[in-house]
Write a protein that holds these residues in place. Structure first.
Motif, PDB file in Angstrom:
ATOM      1  N   LEU A   1       0.833  -1.212   0.000  1.00 37.76           N
ATOM      2  CA  LEU A   1       0.000   0.000   0.000  1.00 37.76           C
ATOM      3  C   LEU A   1       0.867   1.261   0.000  1.00 37.76           C
ATOM      4  CD1 LEU A   1      -2.822  -0.943   2.541  1.00 37.76           C
ATOM      5  CD2 LEU A   1      -3.045  -0.618   0.077  1.00 37.76           C
ATOM      6  N   PHE A   2       1.960   1.214   0.747  1.00 36.18           N
ATOM      7  CA  PHE A   2       2.878   2.351   0.790  1.00 36.18           C
ATOM      8  C   PHE A   2       3.503   2.594  -0.581  1.00 36.18           C
ATOM      9  CE2 PHE A   2       7.110   4.179   1.825  1.00 36.18           C
ATOM     10  CZ  PHE A   2       6.658   5.393   2.314  1.00 36.18           C
ATOM     11  N   ASP A   3       3.834   1.527  -1.311  1.00 34.26           N
ATOM     12  CA  ASP A   3       4.386   1.702  -2.660  1.00 34.26           C
ATOM     13  C   ASP A   3       3.350   2.280  -3.619  1.00 34.26           C
ATOM     14  OD1 ASP A   3       6.971   1.009  -2.147  1.00 34.26           O
ATOM     15  OD2 ASP A   3       6.744  -1.081  -2.775  1.00 34.26           O
ATOM     16  N   PHE A   4       2.097   1.830  -3.516  1.00 35.13           N
ATOM     17  CA  PHE A   4       1.042   2.434  -4.329  1.00 35.13           C
ATOM     18  C   PHE A   4       0.898   3.919  -4.008  1.00 35.13           C
ATOM     19  CE2 PHE A   4      -0.606  -1.852  -5.272  1.00 35.13           C
ATOM     20  CZ  PHE A   4      -0.875  -1.688  -6.615  1.00 35.13           C
ATOM     21  N   TYR A   5       0.975   4.245  -2.733  1.00 36.76           N
ATOM     22  CA  TYR A   5       0.866   5.642  -2.311  1.00 36.76           C
ATOM     23  C   TYR A   5       2.028   6.463  -2.870  1.00 36.76           C
ATOM     24  CZ  TYR A   5       0.921   9.633   0.859  1.00 36.76           C
ATOM     25  OH  TYR A   5       0.952  10.885   1.361  1.00 36.76           O
ATOM     26  N   ARG A   6       3.232   5.939  -2.769  1.00 33.35           N
ATOM     27  CA  ARG A   6       4.400   6.672  -3.277  1.00 33.35           C
ATOM     28  C   ARG A   6       4.328   6.831  -4.786  1.00 33.35           C
ATOM     29  NH1 ARG A   6      10.070   4.478  -1.587  1.00 33.35           N
ATOM     30  NH2 ARG A   6       9.188   2.562  -2.413  1.00 33.35           N
ATOM     31  N   ALA A   7       3.934   5.774  -5.488  1.00 30.85           N
ATOM     32  CA  ALA A   7       3.864   5.849  -6.950  1.00 30.85           C
ATOM     33  C   ALA A   7       2.811   6.857  -7.404  1.00 30.85           C
ATOM     34  CB  ALA A   7       3.564   4.473  -7.536  1.00 30.85           C
ATOM     35  N   SER A   8       1.656   6.849  -6.761  1.00 26.67           N
ATOM     36  CA  SER A   8       0.617   7.803  -7.158  1.00 26.67           C
ATOM     37  C   SER A   8       1.018   9.227  -6.826  1.00 26.67           C
ATOM     38  CB  SER A   8      -0.715   7.449  -6.505  1.00 26.67           C
ATOM     39  OG  SER A   8      -0.613   7.547  -5.107  1.00 26.67           O
ATOM     40  N   LYS A   9       1.711   9.411  -5.725  1.00 28.83           N
ATOM     41  CA  LYS A   9       2.143  10.756  -5.345  1.00 28.83           C
ATOM     42  C   LYS A   9       3.237  11.267  -6.285  1.00 28.83           C
ATOM     43  CE  LYS A   9       2.688  13.279  -1.095  1.00 28.83           C
ATOM     44  NZ  LYS A   9       2.903  13.215   0.319  1.00 28.83           N
ATOM     45  N   ASN A  10       4.100  10.371  -6.777  1.00 26.55           N
ATOM     46  CA  ASN A  10       5.168  10.790  -7.686  1.00 26.55           C
ATOM     47  C   ASN A  10       4.679  10.996  -9.117  1.00 26.55           C
ATOM     48  OD1 ASN A  10       7.101  10.720  -5.674  1.00 26.55           O
ATOM     49  ND2 ASN A  10       7.707   8.624  -6.102  1.00 26.55           N
ATOM     50  N   ASN A  11       3.654  10.277  -9.536  1.00 27.30           N
ATOM     51  CA  ASN A  11       3.222  10.341 -10.928  1.00 27.30           C
ATOM     52  C   ASN A  11       2.129  11.365 -11.206  1.00 27.30           C
ATOM     53  OD1 ASN A  11       4.898   8.366 -12.190  1.00 27.30           O
ATOM     54  ND2 ASN A  11       3.779   6.815 -11.050  1.00 27.30           N
ATOM     55  N   PHE A  12       1.381  11.738 -10.212  1.00 27.83           N
ATOM     56  CA  PHE A  12       0.289  12.690 -10.421  1.00 27.83           C
ATOM     57  C   PHE A  12       0.543  13.944  -9.605  1.00 27.83           C
ATOM     58  CE2 PHE A  12      -1.681   8.419 -10.803  1.00 27.83           C
ATOM     59  CZ  PHE A  12      -1.947   8.472 -12.155  1.00 27.83           C
ATOM     60  N   LYS A  13       0.664  15.076 -10.294  1.00 32.11           N
ATOM     61  CA  LYS A  13       0.972  16.329  -9.603  1.00 32.11           C
ATOM     62  C   LYS A  13      -0.150  16.777  -8.675  1.00 32.11           C
ATOM     63  CE  LYS A  13       4.109  18.055 -13.075  1.00 32.11           C
ATOM     64  NZ  LYS A  13       4.408  19.087 -14.052  1.00 32.11           N
ATOM     65  N   ILE A  14      -1.375  16.444  -9.039  1.00 34.61           N
ATOM     66  CA  ILE A  14      -2.503  16.862  -8.209  1.00 34.61           C
ATOM     67  C   ILE A  14      -2.458  16.189  -6.843  1.00 34.61           C
ATOM     68  CG2 ILE A  14      -4.160  15.131  -8.968  1.00 34.61           C
ATOM     69  CD1 ILE A  14      -6.179  17.534  -9.084  1.00 34.61           C
ATOM     70  N   MET A  15      -1.852  15.013  -6.773  1.00 34.46           N
ATOM     71  CA  MET A  15      -1.732  14.303  -5.492  1.00 34.46           C
ATOM     72  C   MET A  15      -0.824  15.063  -4.524  1.00 34.46           C
ATOM     73  SD  MET A  15      -3.358  11.350  -5.701  1.00 34.46           S
ATOM     74  CE  MET A  15      -3.840  10.049  -6.771  1.00 34.46           C
ATOM     75  N   GLN A  16       0.121  15.809  -5.058  1.00 37.55           N
ATOM     76  CA  GLN A  16       1.015  16.573  -4.197  1.00 37.55           C
ATOM     77  C   GLN A  16       0.274  17.739  -3.544  1.00 37.55           C
ATOM     78  OE1 GLN A  16       4.170  17.567  -6.861  1.00 37.55           O
ATOM     79  NE2 GLN A  16       5.014  15.502  -6.858  1.00 37.55           N
ATOM     80  N   TYR A  17      -0.721  18.257  -4.216  1.00 37.43           N
ATOM     81  CA  TYR A  17      -1.493  19.358  -3.652  1.00 37.43           C
ATOM     82  C   TYR A  17      -2.481  18.873  -2.591  1.00 37.43           C
ATOM     83  CZ  TYR A  17       0.371  21.840  -7.677  1.00 37.43           C
ATOM     84  OH  TYR A  17       1.213  22.379  -8.599  1.00 37.43           O
ATOM     85  N   CYS A  18      -2.916  17.634  -2.717  1.00 32.79           N
ATOM     86  CA  CYS A  18      -3.865  17.041  -1.769  1.00 32.79           C
ATOM     87  C   CYS A  18      -3.147  16.140  -0.774  1.00 32.79           C
ATOM     88  CB  CYS A  18      -4.921  16.241  -2.517  1.00 32.79           C
ATOM     89  SG  CYS A  18      -5.757  17.124  -3.813  1.00 32.79           S
ATOM     90  N   SER A  19      -1.936  16.465  -0.428  1.00 32.45           N
ATOM     91  CA  SER A  19      -1.084  15.579   0.362  1.00 32.45           C
ATOM     92  C   SER A  19      -1.667  15.254   1.726  1.00 32.45           C
ATOM     93  CB  SER A  19       0.302  16.211   0.521  1.00 32.45           C
ATOM     94  OG  SER A  19       1.139  15.360   1.237  1.00 32.45           O
TER      95      SER A  19
END
Length: 164
Positions: A24-42
Motif C-alpha cells: 500500500l505504501f508503494d502504491f501511495y508513493r507511486a501515485s504521489k510521484n506520478n500525479f501532480k494533483i496528489m502533491q497538492y492534496c497531500s
C-alpha cells in the motif's frame, strides 16, 4: 494460555499484514510521484493512507487472533514492512510506475484520438452544410443573375459597328 507454536504461527501470519502495508505504501508513493494533483492534496491522501493502514492492521489482527491484540503483532507488522521495503519494494515500485505510465499514456492517446476525430467530424459537417447552402442558395442566384444579365444585353443595348 496458548502454546508457543501457536503464538509463533500468529506472529508469521501478522508479518503478511506488514507486507500488505508495504505494498500500500508503494502504491501511495507511486501515485504521489506520478500525479501532480496528489502533491497538492497531500494532507488528505496521508489521512486516507493511514486510515487504510489502520484497517489493514485491524483486519489482520482479527483474522489472526479475533482482536486479541498482543505486543508481538506490532513487532511482526513492523518486521513484515521492513522485509518488504528492503527486498522487493524497488521492483514493485518500478512495476507500479510502469503500469501507471502505460495507463496514463493509453488514456492520453485515446483522448487525442477522440479529439482529432471530433475535429475532423466538425469540419466534415461544417463543410457539408456550407456546400448544401451553396447548392440551395448561391447556384440558383448565379443562374438567375446570368439570365438577367443576358436579357439586358440582348434588349438592344449592344452596339455593333458595321464595317464599311
Amino acid at each position: 494460555m496458548m502454546p508457543f507454536t501457536e503464538d509463533f504461527a500468529y506472529f508469521f501470519a501478522t508479518i503478511y499484514g506488514g507486507i500488505i502495508i508495504g505494498v500500500l505504501f508503494d502504491f501511495y508513493r507511486a501515485s504521489k510521484n506520478n500525479f501532480k494533483i496528489m502533491q497538492y492534496c497531500s494532507i488528505v491522501l496521508d489521512a486516507v493512507f493511514w486510515i487504510t493502514t489502520t484497517l489493514v492492521i485491524f483486519i489482520t489482527v482479527n483474522a489472526v487472533e479475533s482482536f486479541e491484540l498482543r505486543y508481538y503483532h506490532f513487532v511482526a507488522l513492523f518486521i513484515g514492512f521492513i522485509l518488504y521495503y528492503n527486498t522487493i519494494s524497488k521492483f514493485v515500485l518500478a512495476i507500479i510506475n510502469k503500469i501507471i505510465y502505460l495507463i496514463t499514456n493509453l488514456i492520453k492517446k485515446t483522448l487525442q484520438y477522440i479529439v482529432s476525430i471530433s475535429e475532423n467530424l466538425y469540419y466534415i459537417i461544417a463543410y457539408s452544410i456550407h456546400f448544401l447552402f451553396d447548392i440551395i442558395f448561391y447556384i440558383p442566384n448565379m443562374i438567375l443573375a446570368t439570365g438577367r444579365f443576358m436579357k439586358r444585353k440582348s434588349n438592344g443595348k449592344l452596339k455593333i459597328k458595321k464595317r464599311v
